[in-house]
Motif scaffolding. Structure first.
Motif, short mmCIF file in Angstrom:
data_model
loop_
_atom_site.label_atom_id
_atom_site.label_comp_id
_atom_site.label_asym_id
_atom_site.label_seq_id
_atom_site.Cartn_x
_atom_site.Cartn_y
_atom_site.Cartn_z
N ASN A 135 11.20 8.58 -7.94
CA ASN A 135 10.77 7.43 -8.73
C ASN A 135 9.44 6.88 -8.23
OD1 ASN A 135 12.88 7.41 -10.59
ND2 ASN A 135 14.13 6.02 -9.36
N SER A 136 9.22 6.91 -6.94
CA SER A 136 7.95 6.43 -6.38
C SER A 136 6.80 7.29 -6.87
CB SER A 136 8.00 6.44 -4.85
OG SER A 136 8.95 5.51 -4.38
N ILE A 137 6.98 8.59 -6.82
CA ILE A 137 5.93 9.48 -7.31
C ILE A 137 5.71 9.27 -8.80
CG2 ILE A 137 5.36 11.91 -7.73
CD1 ILE A 137 6.75 12.45 -4.97
N ASN A 138 6.80 9.14 -9.55
CA ASN A 138 6.69 8.96 -11.01
C ASN A 138 5.85 7.75 -11.39
OD1 ASN A 138 8.18 11.23 -11.56
ND2 ASN A 138 10.06 10.13 -12.03
N ILE A 139 5.88 6.70 -10.57
CA ILE A 139 5.10 5.50 -10.90
C ILE A 139 3.79 5.42 -10.12
CG2 ILE A 139 7.15 4.19 -11.58
CD1 ILE A 139 6.56 2.53 -8.91
N GLY A 140 3.51 6.45 -9.32
CA GLY A 140 2.24 6.48 -8.58
C GLY A 140 2.23 5.62 -7.34
N PHE A 141 3.37 5.51 -6.66
CA PHE A 141 3.47 4.70 -5.46
C PHE A 141 3.62 5.61 -4.25
CE2 PHE A 141 6.20 2.06 -2.55
CZ PHE A 141 5.22 1.17 -2.19
N PRO A 142 2.66 5.61 -3.32
CA PRO A 142 2.71 6.54 -2.19
C PRO A 142 3.73 6.14 -1.13
CG PRO A 142 0.72 5.21 -2.05
CD PRO A 142 1.42 4.84 -3.34
N ILE A 143 4.47 7.14 -0.69
CA ILE A 143 5.44 6.96 0.39
C ILE A 143 5.28 8.13 1.35
CG2 ILE A 143 7.07 5.63 -0.99
CD1 ILE A 143 8.68 8.14 -1.44
N LYS B 176 0.83 -1.21 0.00
CA LYS B 176 0.00 0.00 0.00
C LYS B 176 0.86 1.25 0.00
CE LYS B 176 -3.64 2.30 2.63
NZ LYS B 176 -4.62 2.11 3.69
N CYS B 177 1.92 1.24 0.82
CA CYS B 177 2.81 2.39 0.91
C CYS B 177 4.04 2.00 1.72
CB CYS B 177 2.13 3.58 1.55
SG CYS B 177 1.76 3.40 3.31
N VAL B 178 5.02 2.88 1.69
CA VAL B 178 6.18 2.76 2.58
C VAL B 178 6.16 3.97 3.49
CG1 VAL B 178 8.69 2.66 2.76
CG2 VAL B 178 7.55 1.51 0.86
N ILE B 179 6.33 3.71 4.78
CA ILE B 179 6.48 4.75 5.78
C ILE B 179 7.92 4.62 6.29
CG2 ILE B 179 5.75 5.61 8.05
CD1 ILE B 179 3.03 4.12 7.50
N ALA B 180 8.69 5.69 6.19
CA ALA B 180 10.08 5.62 6.61
C ALA B 180 10.50 6.89 7.32
CB ALA B 180 10.99 5.39 5.40
N LYS B 181 11.61 6.79 8.05
CA LYS B 181 12.18 7.98 8.69
C LYS B 181 12.59 8.98 7.63
CE LYS B 181 13.90 5.83 12.91
NZ LYS B 181 15.10 5.53 13.71
N SER B 182 13.19 8.48 6.55
CA SER B 182 13.55 9.33 5.41
C SER B 182 13.78 8.44 4.20
CB SER B 182 14.81 10.16 5.71
OG SER B 182 15.93 9.30 5.89
N PHE B 183 13.75 9.07 3.02
CA PHE B 183 13.94 8.36 1.76
C PHE B 183 15.11 8.95 1.00
CE2 PHE B 183 9.48 7.73 2.74
CZ PHE B 183 9.28 6.40 2.43
N ALA B 184 15.79 8.11 0.26
CA ALA B 184 16.75 8.62 -0.71
C ALA B 184 15.94 9.42 -1.72
CB ALA B 184 17.50 7.47 -1.38
N ARG B 185 16.45 10.57 -2.11
CA ARG B 185 15.70 11.47 -2.99
C ARG B 185 15.30 10.83 -4.31
NH1 ARG B 185 12.84 14.23 -0.17
NH2 ARG B 185 13.41 12.59 1.23
N ILE B 186 16.19 10.04 -4.92
CA ILE B 186 15.85 9.44 -6.22
C ILE B 186 14.75 8.40 -6.05
CG2 ILE B 186 17.65 7.65 -6.22
CD1 ILE B 186 16.58 9.75 -9.27
N PHE B 187 14.75 7.65 -4.96
CA PHE B 187 13.68 6.70 -4.69
C PHE B 187 12.36 7.44 -4.49
CE2 PHE B 187 10.88 4.13 -2.10
CZ PHE B 187 10.96 2.88 -2.69
N TYR B 188 12.42 8.53 -3.76
CA TYR B 188 11.23 9.35 -3.52
C TYR B 188 10.62 9.79 -4.84
CZ TYR B 188 8.33 12.89 -1.20
OH TYR B 188 7.27 13.63 -0.73
#
Length: 161
Positions: A90-98, A76-88
């Motif tokens: 890329n997640s938005i680009n494919i419609g994956f909520p984080i 459904k989603c990833v909840i994290a303390k922080s994300f690597a910017r490129i992963f962040y």
């Protein structure tokens, strides 16, 4: 709904090992998701499950395959303390909520019942009776995620075919 919890610096090579990148089919990627850190993940994850992680989730190479593998597993989603910017991105680009929320990432445990309101950024751990506030996505980012990714959102807006 299950919670899968991981530590800091989970890199893209762990999310989807490079040896499986020859097959870009999302289902094939999903079948190998997280196998180097959690060999049972791909066989036990179900639609609606949530990944919770520490800092710098998705560090490493810039492949879009990593969030795609998680999304294709039904996460459904990833909840994290922080994300690597490129992963962040890329997640938005494919419609994956984080969601970045250090307090939630620290507190939530496997077995907890968790709900997420993406519009408000509210994360509720119903098991512990705690509520956490992540920054909600701006409306334009929310539109990208709701459309299923950047390309789909451009098609919806009539900008792309």
């Amino acid at each position: 709904m299950k919670i899968y919890k991981y530590g800091d610096n989970v890199d893209t090579d762990v999310i989807i090992p490079a040896r499986h990148l020859n097959n870009p089919d999302p289902k094939a990627l999903a079948s190998h998701c997280m196998e180097d850190i959690d060999e049972k993940f791909a066989s036990t994850v179900e639609p609606g499950d949530i990944v919770v992680a520490g800092a710098n989730f998705g560090c490493g190479s810039s492949r879009e395959h990593a969030p795609l593998a998680l999304k294709s597993c039904g996460v459904k989603c990833v909840i994290a303390k922080s994300f690597a910017r490129i992963f962040y991105r890329n997640s938005i680009n494919i419609g994956f909520p984080i969601l970045e929320c250090p307090e939630a990432a620290e507190s939530i445990q496997p077995g907890d019942a968790v709900t997420v309101d993406f519009k408000t950024g509210v994360i509720s751990d119903e098991t512990q009776g705690k509520t956490f506030q992540a920054a909600p996505f701006p409306a334009f980012v929310d539109g990208i995620i709701e459309a299923g990714g950047l390309l789909n959102s451009l098609k919806v807006r009539g900008v792309a075919k």
